[in-house]
Design a protein around this motif. Sequence first.
Motif, short mmCIF file in Angstrom:
data_model
loop_
_atom_site.label_atom_id
_atom_site.label_comp_id
_atom_site.label_asym_id
_atom_site.label_seq_id
_atom_site.Cartn_x
_atom_site.Cartn_y
_atom_site.Cartn_z
N ASP A 1 0.82 -1.21 0.00
CA ASP A 1 0.00 0.00 0.00
C ASP A 1 0.86 1.26 0.00
OD1 ASP A 1 -2.26 -1.60 -0.01
OD2 ASP A 1 -2.68 -1.32 2.14
N GLN A 2 1.94 1.26 0.78
CA GLN A 2 2.84 2.42 0.81
C GLN A 2 3.51 2.63 -0.54
OE1 GLN A 2 5.42 1.50 4.10
NE2 GLN A 2 4.05 2.45 5.60
N HIS A 3 3.96 1.56 -1.16
CA HIS A 3 4.57 1.66 -2.48
C HIS A 3 3.56 2.12 -3.52
CE1 HIS A 3 8.74 0.06 -2.24
NE2 HIS A 3 8.29 -0.41 -1.09
N ALA A 4 2.33 1.63 -3.42
CA ALA A 4 1.29 2.04 -4.36
C ALA A 4 1.03 3.54 -4.24
CB ALA A 4 0.01 1.25 -4.12
N ALA A 5 1.00 4.05 -3.03
CA ALA A 5 0.80 5.49 -2.83
C ALA A 5 1.96 6.28 -3.43
CB ALA A 5 0.66 5.80 -1.34
N SER A 6 3.17 5.77 -3.28
CA SER A 6 4.34 6.45 -3.86
C SER A 6 4.29 6.46 -5.38
CB SER A 6 5.63 5.77 -3.40
OG SER A 6 5.82 5.95 -2.03
N VAL A 7 3.86 5.36 -5.96
CA VAL A 7 3.75 5.28 -7.42
C VAL A 7 2.67 6.26 -7.91
CG1 VAL A 7 3.13 3.81 -9.38
CG2 VAL A 7 4.64 2.93 -7.59
N ARG A 8 1.52 6.26 -7.24
CA ARG A 8 0.45 7.21 -7.61
C ARG A 8 0.96 8.64 -7.55
NH1 ARG A 8 -2.83 3.96 -4.48
NH2 ARG A 8 -2.68 5.41 -2.76
N ASP A 9 1.67 8.98 -6.48
CA ASP A 9 2.21 10.33 -6.34
C ASP A 9 3.23 10.64 -7.42
OD1 ASP A 9 0.60 10.69 -4.12
OD2 ASP A 9 2.23 10.43 -2.67
N GLY B 1 -5.72 7.71 -9.72
CA GLY B 1 -4.74 6.68 -10.01
C GLY B 1 -4.25 6.78 -11.44
N PRO B 2 -3.08 6.25 -11.70
CA PRO B 2 -2.49 6.35 -13.03
C PRO B 2 -3.20 5.46 -14.05
CG PRO B 2 -1.04 5.16 -11.53
CD PRO B 2 -2.22 5.61 -10.73
N ASN B 3 -3.10 5.88 -15.32
CA ASN B 3 -3.69 5.07 -16.38
C ASN B 3 -2.76 3.91 -16.73
OD1 ASN B 3 -1.76 5.92 -18.35
ND2 ASN B 3 -2.96 7.75 -18.75
N PRO C 1 12.44 -3.81 -4.73
CA PRO C 1 11.96 -3.94 -6.11
C PRO C 1 10.75 -4.88 -6.23
CG PRO C 1 14.34 -4.17 -6.05
CD PRO C 1 13.85 -4.20 -4.63
N THR C 2 10.76 -5.94 -5.47
CA THR C 2 9.66 -6.89 -5.50
C THR C 2 8.36 -6.22 -5.03
OG1 THR C 2 11.21 -8.69 -5.02
CG2 THR C 2 8.87 -9.15 -4.65
N VAL C 3 8.45 -5.51 -3.92
CA VAL C 3 7.26 -4.84 -3.38
C VAL C 3 6.79 -3.74 -4.33
CG1 VAL C 3 6.32 -3.56 -1.42
CG2 VAL C 3 7.94 -5.41 -1.02
N ARG C 4 7.72 -3.02 -4.95
CA ARG C 4 7.34 -1.95 -5.87
C ARG C 4 6.58 -2.52 -7.07
NH1 ARG C 4 7.77 3.08 -4.20
NH2 ARG C 4 8.40 4.55 -5.76
N LEU C 5 7.07 -3.62 -7.62
CA LEU C 5 6.41 -4.23 -8.77
C LEU C 5 5.04 -4.81 -8.39
CD1 LEU C 5 9.50 -5.88 -10.46
CD2 LEU C 5 8.21 -3.90 -11.31
N ILE C 6 4.93 -5.36 -7.19
CA ILE C 6 3.63 -5.86 -6.72
C ILE C 6 2.66 -4.69 -6.56
CG2 ILE C 6 2.41 -6.99 -4.82
CD1 ILE C 6 5.02 -8.61 -4.36
N ALA C 7 3.16 -3.56 -6.08
CA ALA C 7 2.32 -2.37 -5.93
C ALA C 7 1.78 -1.91 -7.28
CB ALA C 7 3.11 -1.25 -5.25
N ILE C 8 2.60 -1.98 -8.30
CA ILE C 8 2.14 -1.62 -9.65
C ILE C 8 1.02 -2.57 -10.08
CG2 ILE C 8 2.82 -1.49 -12.08
CD1 ILE C 8 5.65 -0.63 -10.97
N CYS C 9 1.19 -3.84 -9.79
CA CYS C 9 0.13 -4.82 -10.12
C CYS C 9 -1.14 -4.50 -9.34
CB CYS C 9 0.60 -6.24 -9.77
SG CYS C 9 1.90 -6.85 -10.85
#
Length: 115
Positions: free
Chosen positions: A44-52, A60-62, A98-106
Amino acid sequence: MFKDLAEATRHSAARSTLNGLMTWLGESGLAAAAASAGLQAAVDQHAASVRDALGDPERGPNAVALASYATGVRDALIEAQWQLPPTSEIDWSRAEWPTVRLIAICSLAHTAGHL
């Protein structure tokens, strides 16, 4: 007409990239996150960072933005010679950044209906 075709092609390629990431890592990672509050919080934290980072924290991003971001992360990891072990061998309680970041993108792609 050409512009519409180009845009449709970009979205199709993006969805393909995101589907591949989901098959390769996301399904296992999201299942592990569902079973672990700690991993889910990290995702969830990584997903918020990616959205930001992608500039649209509300909606959310397209798909194109997410696929581009995922490709950038992948390329940086390849350049750094970082390799993810097979998902069956990952210790999800100690998943690396990196693993968590990629899962957040998913997770973002799944939530937004891009998959």
